[in-house]
Enzyme design. Structure first.
Site, mmCIF file in Angstrom:
data_model
loop_
_atom_site.group_PDB
_atom_site.id
_atom_site.type_symbol
_atom_site.label_atom_id
_atom_site.label_comp_id
_atom_site.label_asym_id
_atom_site.label_seq_id
_atom_site.Cartn_x
_atom_site.Cartn_y
_atom_site.Cartn_z
ATOM 1 N N HIS A 20 -2.782 3.140 -4.570
ATOM 2 C CA HIS A 20 -2.229 2.592 -3.315
ATOM 3 C C HIS A 20 -0.807 2.065 -3.529
ATOM 4 O O HIS A 20 -0.456 0.978 -3.078
ATOM 5 C CB HIS A 20 -3.137 1.483 -2.775
ATOM 6 C CG HIS A 20 -4.425 2.009 -2.200
ATOM 7 N ND1 HIS A 20 -4.483 2.628 -0.979
ATOM 8 C CD2 HIS A 20 -5.685 2.028 -2.692
ATOM 9 C CE1 HIS A 20 -5.744 2.991 -0.729
ATOM 10 N NE2 HIS A 20 -6.489 2.641 -1.756
ATOM 11 N N GLU A 33 -9.743 2.875 -5.506
ATOM 12 C CA GLU A 33 -9.359 4.226 -5.100
ATOM 13 C C GLU A 33 -8.116 4.734 -5.834
ATOM 14 O O GLU A 33 -7.172 5.213 -5.213
ATOM 15 C CB GLU A 33 -9.107 4.255 -3.579
ATOM 16 C CG GLU A 33 -10.342 3.875 -2.784
ATOM 17 C CD GLU A 33 -10.113 3.870 -1.273
ATOM 18 O OE1 GLU A 33 -11.003 4.348 -0.566
ATOM 19 O OE2 GLU A 33 -9.068 3.374 -0.810
ATOM 20 N N ASP A 42 0.848 -1.189 0.000
ATOM 21 C CA ASP A 42 0.000 0.000 0.000
ATOM 22 C C ASP A 42 0.883 1.238 0.000
ATOM 23 O O ASP A 42 2.113 1.119 -0.062
ATOM 24 C CB ASP A 42 -0.968 -0.020 1.209
ATOM 25 C CG ASP A 42 -2.309 0.636 0.856
ATOM 26 O OD1 ASP A 42 -2.297 1.809 0.418
ATOM 27 O OD2 ASP A 42 -3.345 -0.022 0.983
HETATM 28 C C1 ACM Z 1 -11.073 -0.413 0.312
HETATM 29 O O1 ACM Z 1 -11.563 -0.381 1.441
HETATM 30 N N1 ACM Z 1 -10.532 0.682 -0.214
HETATM 31 C C2 ACM Z 1 -11.068 -1.618 -0.475
#
Ligand code: ACM
Length: 543
Positions: free
Chosen positions: A250, A317, A179
């Protein structure tokens, strides 16, 4: 409320018949008869039940007392039958996994002390109710996602969680390995991913609106041997480890390690560090051939370490701001005739979807990957509610239901002032118990695509293993019952009966050394008074 009689099983089995008031017994001389295909369970039983009880379970057949393990083709996959008698006991499974789940039930029947690591009173007698239990799981995917990227969990903790999962008949560990805040898997050909990417200089304590900082380095990673050990330990417990390597968002830790992976024409990525705060970083991967080749190299090593059919590639995201400003990204959009930046994200995911499919694996990703079309074998983790799961199932994709409104265990389980940092929703033990994984609007045909369900443990606000225990337990117990047992519709579920069984289960968790949240609220050392337990003034809701 009836007195506990040792049959307070969790997750609830399909059928339990008590054989009057008789008790069975395990003796020092009880022999273990392990039929073909049950050798792994016999190993688990001797190591785990042997350690707890002090019994050695010598090999043998012949006369009672015997504990007999066998695979029985008349039982369903992962199903089991446990029959306890006066001195002779049977654990039968439809396959080796079923035998292991039966052995977990057998351990529960022996009582809480059978969950310890060493006998409390060596030499004591072990008795258990005489019962027949017949059982099988509702879902094939009964998962727990551990985010080891935001806060690293050392290997021994991962092994411990595998034991706890097995105790609850959960069978998929989804490891969130990379991440913005850390890269946790050794990749031989790219050593900087862990040399640089696995450490951050400091950490925002709380969430991103918090004024508090922990001014010390945080980091760690798993070596290839660590991961082989984790995978083997899981396999012995019939748990599949699904690795997650995030693309294209991420990814700041990877870009900090290898700046050329970032959008170098709009940001000086050589100045980037592993992120020290929370939220969603705008530093995402550059859509270049170099990035594709780099991640193919990463995934080659991932496939070597993880035999799981599914490989999770994140896909959630991905902030598109840098791609909007990047001439390189815009040129790629034009060259490939894509629909803007969203098309670029879909192109990224599709590339690796095809790449994995060509190697006999299947991609799974967060529900954002539905934007842009997927290979038929790709599956979706539905996290932003039920909608992604419904769309995916209707389009013929398999789905794992993990909606944040229900099964994100970083969210608090009570809104009291001693609870941890508020994130998302308050979700109690009863809320999780009433969670229904299958969206009601799906037809039976569509619902077959719901492989199962998963609880997700994001660790931004879980800075150590004790916080993880507190957030995860006891709610994971209710979740395990949802994933395993055939329960009635949410509103009709018998929470009082679950609480009655939980009274015994808390004793099992104590014996297992789990620092759960007690029903009456946190113990003194679990409290989070002051700023960390309250919404921070001016902070947005649901951060
Ligand atoms: C997530 O909670 N962004 C998968």
């Amino acid at each position: 409320m009836s007195e506990p009689d040792g049959t307070e099983l969790i997750p609830a089995p399909r059928r339990l018949v008590r054989d009057g008031a008789r008790r069975g017994r395990l003796h020092q001389g009880t022999r273990l008869v392990a039929g073909p295909g049950t050798e792994g369970v016999a190993r688990w039983l001797r190591a785990t039940l042997g350690a707890a009880t002090g019994l050695t379970f010598p090999d043998g057949g012949g006369a009672a007392p015997r504990l007999t393990l066998s695979v029985e083709p008349d039982l369903p996959p992962e199903g089991y039958r446990v029959v306890t008698g006066a001195a002779d006991h049977l654990i039968q499974g439809g396959d080796a996994a079923g035998v292991l789940w039966g052995a977990q039930t057998f351990r529960q029947l022996l009582g809480p002390d059978a969950h310890r690591r060493a006998p409390l009173r060596p030499g004591r007698a072990w008795d258990l109710p005489a019962v027949t239990v017949e059982d099988a799981p509702r879902f094939a995917w009964r998962g727990l996602m551990l985010d080891v990227a935001r806060h690293f969990l050392p290997k021994d903790q991962v092994l411990r969680h595998l034991d706890l999962m097995a105790a609850h008949k959960l069978n998929v560990l989804h490891l969130h390995l990379t991440d913005d805040q850390g890269w946790r898997i050794e990749i031989e050909r790219y050593p900087r991913l862990t040399e640089i990417g696995s450490w951050r200089a400091r950490t925002n304590f709380g969430h991103r609106a918090s004024p508090l900082w922990e001014e010390k380095p945080h980091g760690g990673h798993y070596t290839r041997d660590d991961l082989r050990e984790i995978v083997a330990y899981a396999a012995e417990r019939h748990i599949t480890v699904v690795p997650e390597i995030d693309i294209p968002g991420h990814s700041q830790a990877a870009i900090a390690a290898y700046p050329e992976l970032g959008n170098t024409d709009v940001v000086d990525t050589s100045a980037l560090t592993v992120w020290d705060t929370w939220g969603v970083s705008e530093n995402v991967l550059a859509p270049t051939d170099h990035t594709l080749r780099f991640y193919e190299g990463v995934l080659e090593e991932v496939l070597d370490l993880f035999p799981s059919t599914f490989v999770h590639l994140g896909g959630d995201e991905c902030v598109k701001d840098q791609w909007k400003r990047s001439a390189t990204a815009q040129a790629r959009i034009r060259e490939l005739g894509l629909e803007g930046e969203d098309g670029l994200q879909a192109w990224f995911v599709r590339h690796f979807d095809n790449w994995l499919t060509a190697r006999g694996r299947r991609l799974i990703g967060w529900d954002e990957i539905l934007q842009g079309g997927l290979a038929p074998g790709a599956a979706v983790s539905s996290w932003r509610g039920y909608a992604g799961g419904v769309t995916a199932a209707r389009a013929g994709h398999d789905v794992v239901m993990c909606p944040e409104q229900h099964v994100y265990l970083d969210h608090r389980q009570h809104d009291g002032p001693d609870e941890p940092v508020p994130i998302g929703y308050v979700r109690t033990l009863e809320d999780v118990f009433r969670f229904e994984p299958v969206p009601p609007e799906l037809t039976p045909e569509e619902a077959r695509h719901v492989l199962g369900t998963q609880a997700n443990v994001w660790t931004e606000v879980m800075e150590d293993p004790a916080r993880v225990d507190y957030q995860v337990f006891p709610r994971l117990v209710a979740f395990a019952e949802v994933a395993w047992s055939r329960l009635p519709a949410s509103a009709e579920r018998d929470f009082a009966d679950f609480e009655r069984r939980m009274t015994s289960h808390y004793r099992r968790l104590d014996a297992l050394g789990v620092g759960y949240r007690p029903p009456g609220g946190p113990r003194p050392w679990q409290r989070r008074p002051g700023v960390l337990g309250r919404p921070i003034e001016g902070a947005p809701p649901n951060v």
